[in-house]
Design an enzyme around this catalytic site. Structure first.
Site, short mmCIF file in Angstrom:
data_model
loop_
_atom_site.label_atom_id
_atom_site.label_comp_id
_atom_site.label_asym_id
_atom_site.label_seq_id
_atom_site.Cartn_x
_atom_site.Cartn_y
_atom_site.Cartn_z
N ASP A 166 -15.39 -19.88 -17.22
CA ASP A 166 -14.06 -19.27 -17.43
C ASP A 166 -13.50 -19.84 -18.73
O ASP A 166 -13.05 -20.98 -18.74
CB ASP A 166 -13.17 -19.60 -16.24
CG ASP A 166 -11.74 -19.15 -16.41
OD1 ASP A 166 -11.46 -18.39 -17.34
OD2 ASP A 166 -10.90 -19.58 -15.59
N GLU A 193 -4.64 -19.18 -22.90
CA GLU A 193 -4.64 -18.41 -21.65
C GLU A 193 -4.36 -19.28 -20.43
O GLU A 193 -3.65 -18.87 -19.52
CB GLU A 193 -5.98 -17.69 -21.48
CG GLU A 193 -5.97 -16.62 -20.38
CD GLU A 193 -6.23 -17.14 -18.96
OE1 GLU A 193 -5.98 -16.38 -18.01
OE2 GLU A 193 -6.67 -18.30 -18.80
N ASP A 219 -12.31 -11.35 -18.26
CA ASP A 219 -12.16 -12.70 -17.70
C ASP A 219 -12.89 -12.74 -16.36
O ASP A 219 -13.14 -11.71 -15.73
CB ASP A 219 -10.67 -13.04 -17.55
CG ASP A 219 -10.41 -14.54 -17.64
OD1 ASP A 219 -11.35 -15.33 -17.41
OD2 ASP A 219 -9.26 -14.92 -17.94
N HIS A 238 -12.51 -22.64 -11.62
CA HIS A 238 -11.66 -23.82 -11.85
C HIS A 238 -12.16 -25.03 -11.06
O HIS A 238 -11.38 -25.86 -10.58
CB HIS A 238 -10.17 -23.51 -11.56
CG HIS A 238 -9.53 -22.71 -12.65
ND1 HIS A 238 -8.18 -22.65 -12.85
CD2 HIS A 238 -10.08 -21.94 -13.62
CE1 HIS A 238 -7.90 -21.86 -13.89
NE2 HIS A 238 -9.06 -21.43 -14.37
ZN ZN Z 1 -9.96 -17.27 -17.48
#
Ligand code: ZN
Length: 349
Positions: free
Chosen positions: A191, A225, A246, A326
């Site tokens: 990401d 972002e 994304d 994440h």
């Molecule tokens: Zn992202």
């Protein structure tokens, strides 16, 4: 079935590896922007410039000028800054972007000291030793207060740590532990570097086939972002559509997976643009692109950042499925290829 030009997998994967190797926490993105600028320079038809805020914006002239289009993907990643130098010489952190503290526990890191050489270290619970803290190692809640950076330098005081050039506000970068096996790529920060690589692979495939976009197109590589306002600026007047590229959220209850590209029709910011969504779905069907449609419960995109900033455009969001986002992320080459094809189909139609 309509045909697309072939994608150079080696180009895509080696570019992704290179992007993953360049530290780029939000606010510390100059090196990766420099690198990407160099890669864009390989495409003679593409002009580019850097915004004052530090994003990279490229323009590619299309067959028509009736509906200016944009694609955005972000170069910045999660990370941290030194919040405090503790009296024991270790560091407290302030987060850059949103993640759970336990997802970086045990991770190696580099502190980019404001003066002097980068310093290596590791991120640990401050009650890390099982032989010392027994049950507390598992029961302590992981927070900014309970986590610290143990530096690989001789220090047991704030003064000694400062002597190594470290100061409050220095950037802290997490090791990515990038590895590829059996078509899977795992790393921190897929990401959104995976999508940046897909966008460039799409451009490269079209250039290789001597094709150009159907409409004038702006490629926006955002650098803020993860804190919510990356693509708020940087687009020319008259933009009509913006496709954010994304990662798709994979996990329990989700439609997305690591082998498909996903169209996100709704996330925390509400629904995306229905007509543009429908067009992207039709393109995926026409070109037989392996895809899913999904809703992400805790997610915001740079497309919405532009909407919130007042952008009067149709916005959609596509991207490859990324497991454990994440966190220690993973995807598969199939999802990257599907995403790259979808970008090409959009550009060509
Ligand atoms: Zn992202």
């Amino acid at each position: 079935m309509k045909k697309l030009p072939g994608i150079d997998r080696e180009f895509l994967l080696s570019l992704l590896q290179k992007l993953l190797a360049i530290p780029s926490p939000t606010g510390y993105t100059e090196e990766i922007v420099d690198y990407l600028e160099g890669r864009l320079a390989e495409f003679p038809f593409i002009n580019y410039h850097r915004t004052t805020k530090g994003a990279l914006v490229a323009n590619w002239t299309g067959d028509l000028k009736t509906s200016l289009r944009g694609l955005t993907a972000h170069l910045d990643t999660l990370g941290a800054m030194v919040k405090e130098i503790k009296s024991n010489g270790r560091l407290k952190l302030s987060q850059l972007g949103g993640y759970a503290w336990n997802t970086i526990e045990g991770e190696g890191c580099t502190v980019f000291a404001s003066s002097g050489e980068p310093v290596r270290g590791s991120i640990l619970l401050n009650k890390a030793s099982g032989h010392v803290h027994a049950k507390e190692v598992s029961t302590t809640e992981r927070t900014a207060e309970s986590m610290e950076v143990r530096l690989d330098i001789v220090t047991s005081s704030a003064d000694e740590t400062r002597g190594a050039g470290i100061e409050v506000g220095d950037f802290v970068v997490f090791d990515t532990r990038t590895e590829s096996n059996q078509g899977f790529i795992r790393s921190r920060h897929l990401d959104d570097k995976a999508c940046v690589a897909c966008v460039l692979a799409a451009i490269q495939a079209l250039v290789g086939a001597e094709l150009q976009p159907a409409q004038d197109t702006v490629f926006h590589f955002s650098n803020y972002e993860e804190v919510g306002h990356g693509a708020a600026t940087g687009f020319p007047e008259g933009l009509k559509e913006l496709v954010a590229v994304d990662m798709a959220a994979v996990g329990e209850g989700q439609n997305s997976d690591e082998f498909h590209a996903t169209l996100c029709v709704k996330d925390s910011g509400g629904p995306y643009h229905h007509r543009l969504n429908q067009r992207l779905r039709s393109l995926a069907d026409e070109y037989e692109i392996p895809h899913k449609v999904d809703i992400y419960p805790y997610y915001g995109s740079d497309g919405e950042a532009f909407w919130r900033a007042g952008g009067d455009v149709a916005v959609a969001l596509i991207g490859p499925g990324v497991d454990a986002s994440h966190n220690y992320e993973r995807t598969h080459i199939d999802a990257l290829i599907a995403t790259t094809k979808w970008i090409m189909a959009y550009l060509l139609n």
